[in-house]
Scaffold this active site. Structure first.
Site, PDB file in Angstrom:
ATOM      1  N   ARG A  22      -3.702  12.420  16.824  1.00  0.00           N
ATOM      2  CA  ARG A  22      -4.251  11.323  17.619  1.00  0.00           C
ATOM      3  C   ARG A  22      -3.197  10.815  18.604  1.00  0.00           C
ATOM      4  O   ARG A  22      -2.016  11.038  18.408  1.00  0.00           O
ATOM      5  CB  ARG A  22      -4.555  10.124  16.712  1.00  0.00           C
ATOM      6  CG  ARG A  22      -5.806  10.191  15.919  1.00  0.00           C
ATOM      7  CD  ARG A  22      -5.898   8.865  15.144  1.00  0.00           C
ATOM      8  NE  ARG A  22      -6.658   9.011  13.930  1.00  0.00           N
ATOM      9  CZ  ARG A  22      -7.959   8.776  13.846  1.00  0.00           C
ATOM     10  NH1 ARG A  22      -8.633   8.388  14.891  1.00  0.00           N
ATOM     11  NH2 ARG A  22      -8.583   8.930  12.695  1.00  0.00           N
ATOM     12  N   LEU A  25      -0.192   6.573  16.316  1.00  0.00           N
ATOM     13  CA  LEU A  25       0.045   6.673  14.874  1.00  0.00           C
ATOM     14  C   LEU A  25      -0.883   5.662  14.182  1.00  0.00           C
ATOM     15  O   LEU A  25      -1.616   4.953  14.829  1.00  0.00           O
ATOM     16  CB  LEU A  25       1.504   6.337  14.560  1.00  0.00           C
ATOM     17  CG  LEU A  25       2.567   7.252  15.169  1.00  0.00           C
ATOM     18  CD1 LEU A  25       3.957   6.760  14.772  1.00  0.00           C
ATOM     19  CD2 LEU A  25       2.385   8.687  14.693  1.00  0.00           C
ATOM     20  N   CYS A  29      -7.003   3.985   9.367  1.00  0.00           N
ATOM     21  CA  CYS A  29      -6.905   2.544   9.105  1.00  0.00           C
ATOM     22  C   CYS A  29      -6.677   1.753  10.383  1.00  0.00           C
ATOM     23  O   CYS A  29      -7.425   0.840  10.701  1.00  0.00           O
ATOM     24  CB  CYS A  29      -5.785   2.286   8.105  1.00  0.00           C
ATOM     25  SG  CYS A  29      -5.365   0.554   7.961  1.00  0.00           S
ATOM     26  N   HIS A 433      -2.337 -27.942  -5.158  1.00  0.00           N
ATOM     27  CA  HIS A 433      -3.658 -28.558  -5.057  1.00  0.00           C
ATOM     28  C   HIS A 433      -3.783 -29.256  -3.716  1.00  0.00           C
ATOM     29  O   HIS A 433      -2.853 -29.948  -3.308  1.00  0.00           O
ATOM     30  CB  HIS A 433      -3.855 -29.573  -6.187  1.00  0.00           C
ATOM     31  CG  HIS A 433      -5.158 -30.300  -6.057  1.00  0.00           C
ATOM     32  ND1 HIS A 433      -6.354 -29.709  -6.415  1.00  0.00           N
ATOM     33  CD2 HIS A 433      -5.448 -31.537  -5.579  1.00  0.00           C
ATOM     34  CE1 HIS A 433      -7.342 -30.572  -6.178  1.00  0.00           C
ATOM     35  NE2 HIS A 433      -6.810 -31.687  -5.666  1.00  0.00           N
TER      36      HIS A 433
END
Ligand code: NAD
Length: 454
Positions: A22, A25, A29, A433
């Site tokens: 391709r 790189l 994904c 919290h």
């Protein structure tokens, strides 16, 4: 997997080259998978929230519209930014990038044909070789992809317009994520899943609840349904499916085939060079990721295990370390999995159903997001957290959850499990919290039936 392994190998002093066909790189994904789909999921979630929930928050937004071209351009910019980052990382680590498609000739020789970015044919010699060629979408024999009416995920992240009707074949991660994207943009989406539940191997209660939430968002989901034939016409696609023995007819402007992925071994010349494959066509490796040629290693989707980018990355690091004489290791029991719907669905380790099937004695604690203060404040109360612990030792065996930020929350469970922690450890850990992470602590408390807020 490949570029991560290359960086680690360079850090350890190896002279490294990457051969990539391709232009960029980053593999599936970064180019057509995780990253572009998450960019679209983020954009469409903002739109959906603005449309459906703003009024409740006292925000008046009128005439909300979509500029699909701009949304896609932003997604492309995200990919390009990361591609640029990878080029920089290669330079920084002095890794040579060869643009071309590799064929293995023998255990030390690779022939390279020109790649998408040009380049020239050449032969490369190496002391050690790592195969990290990934996977490609599986197509259905009766429904060949034309890239327009019948698409795979690579194309479903770049549709030129919102299809009026979209049928998604396969209710796995890809199917559910892309179904969410297009449904939020206004498409009438039907998901067809062959198995009794969506989402693959999640516990049945998690899968069921996820299905309910997604249906409430507007998706139509057919489980136990198999698409058997298709008629691709000028206007659209007619599908025939069987659902529990009954026939089901479906029509679509676009069909997304998301029925799984196959390892990229074709053209690699692995078999001809003497590398053995498993029965399922993946490259066979031993516990050191060595193939049947001892100085050729393989990692990621092309070998056994879950087809997940983070699993490939860790294997890349492990192989580089093994090559450097270090004890490279990846724990196969503690690999998280996430589906990036809204809310997200995440798991790590052993599920309740799998534990019961194995007749393990377990204790289970569950806590609903609707009882978490931050989730209520955030307007994100769908879902629950479930902790599965060994009944005798209290060691946490697994966690499953549906929660808006489950992809981030699961990291705590992964870390706990890496250290062999117990539900007591989790229950006694102070959580800030208000946070949605408190739902994990509460689910751990629920293991001993002592949750505070439920
Ligand atoms: P998958 O295997 O996860 O899901 C495919 C689904 O299609 C299965 O549930 C299967 O039962 C169903 N199916 C197969 N043939 C069918 C038919 N003829 N009719 C109806 N249903 C059919 O595959 P996927 O979603 O394509 O993803 C491929 C791989 O990529 C997986 O390993 C997945 O984990 C990975 N991935 C992960 C993420 C993530 O982590 N969020 C995202 C995308 C892909």
């Amino acid at each position: 997997g490949g570029y991560v392994g290359a960086i680690r190998a360079a850090q350890l002093g190896f002279k490294v080259a990457i051969i990539e066909g391709r232009k960029n790189l980053g593999g599936t994904c970064m180019n057509v998978g995780c990253i572009p789909s998450k960019a679209l999921l983020a954009s469409t979630e903002h739109y959906h929230f603005a449309k459906e929930r703003f009024a409740e928050h006292g925000i008046i937004a009128q005439d909300l519209t979509i500029d699909l071209g701009k949304m896609m351009a932003r997604k492309d910019a995200v990919v390009n930014q990361l591609a640029g980052g990878l080029t920089m990382l290669m330079k920084k680590n002095k890794i040579e990038v060869i643009n071309g498609w590799a064929t293995l000739k023998d255990d030390h020789t690779i022939e390279v044909a020109p790649g998408e970015g040009g380049g020239e044919a050449l032969t490369v010699e190496a002391e050690n070789i790592i195969l990290a060629t990934g996977s490609a979408a599986i197509e259905l024999p009766f429904l060949k992809c034309d890239g327009k009416k019948v698409v795979i995920s690579d194309q479903a992240i770049a549709l030129p317009e919102v299809p009026k009707k979209l049928v998604v074949i396969g209710g796995g991660a890809i199917g559910l994520e892309l179904a969410s994207v297009w449904s939020r943009l206004g498409s009438e989406v039907t998901v067809v899943e062959f198995l009794p539940q969506i989402g693959g191997s999640f516990d049945a209660d998690v899968a069921k609840q996820t299905q309910k939430i997604l249906e409430k968002q507007g998706l139509t989901i057919h489980t136990k349904t198999k698409v058997e034939s298709a008629d691709v016409g000028k206007k659209g696609v007619k599908l025939k499916a069987s659902q529990d023995g009954k026939e089901l007819d479906l029509e679509a402007d676009v069909v997304l085939v998301a029925v799984g992925r196959k390892p990229n071994t074709e053209g690699l010349g692995a078999e001809a060079a003497g590398i053995k494959l498993t029965d399922r066509g993946r490259i066979a490796v031993n516990e050191k990721w060595q193939t049947s040629l001892p100085n050729v290693y393989a990692i990621g989707d092309v070998i056994d295990g879950p087809m997940l980018a983070h699993k490939a990355e860790e294997e890349g690091v492990a192989v580089a370390e093994i090559l450097a004489g270090k004890p490279g290791h990846v724990n196969p029991e503690v690999i998280p999995g996430v589906i990036y719907t809204s809310p997200e669905v995440a798991s790590v380790g052993m599920g309740e159903d799998a534990a019961k099937e194995q007749k393990r004695k377990i204790k289970v604690g569950k806590f609903p997001m609707a009882a978490n203060g931050r989730a209520i404040a955030n307007d994100a109360t769908d879902g629950f957290v479930k902790v599965i612990a060994d009944a005798e030792t209290d060691r946490v065996l697994g966690l499953q959850m549906i929660a808006a930020t489950a992809s981030d929350l699961i990291a705590e469970a992964v870390l706990l499990m890496e250290f062999g922690g117990s539900s007591e450890d989790l229950a006694r850990t102070v959580h800030a919290h208000p946070t949605t992470a408190e739902s994990i602590k509460e689910a751990a408390l629920a293991v001993e039936k002592r949750a505070i807020h439920a």
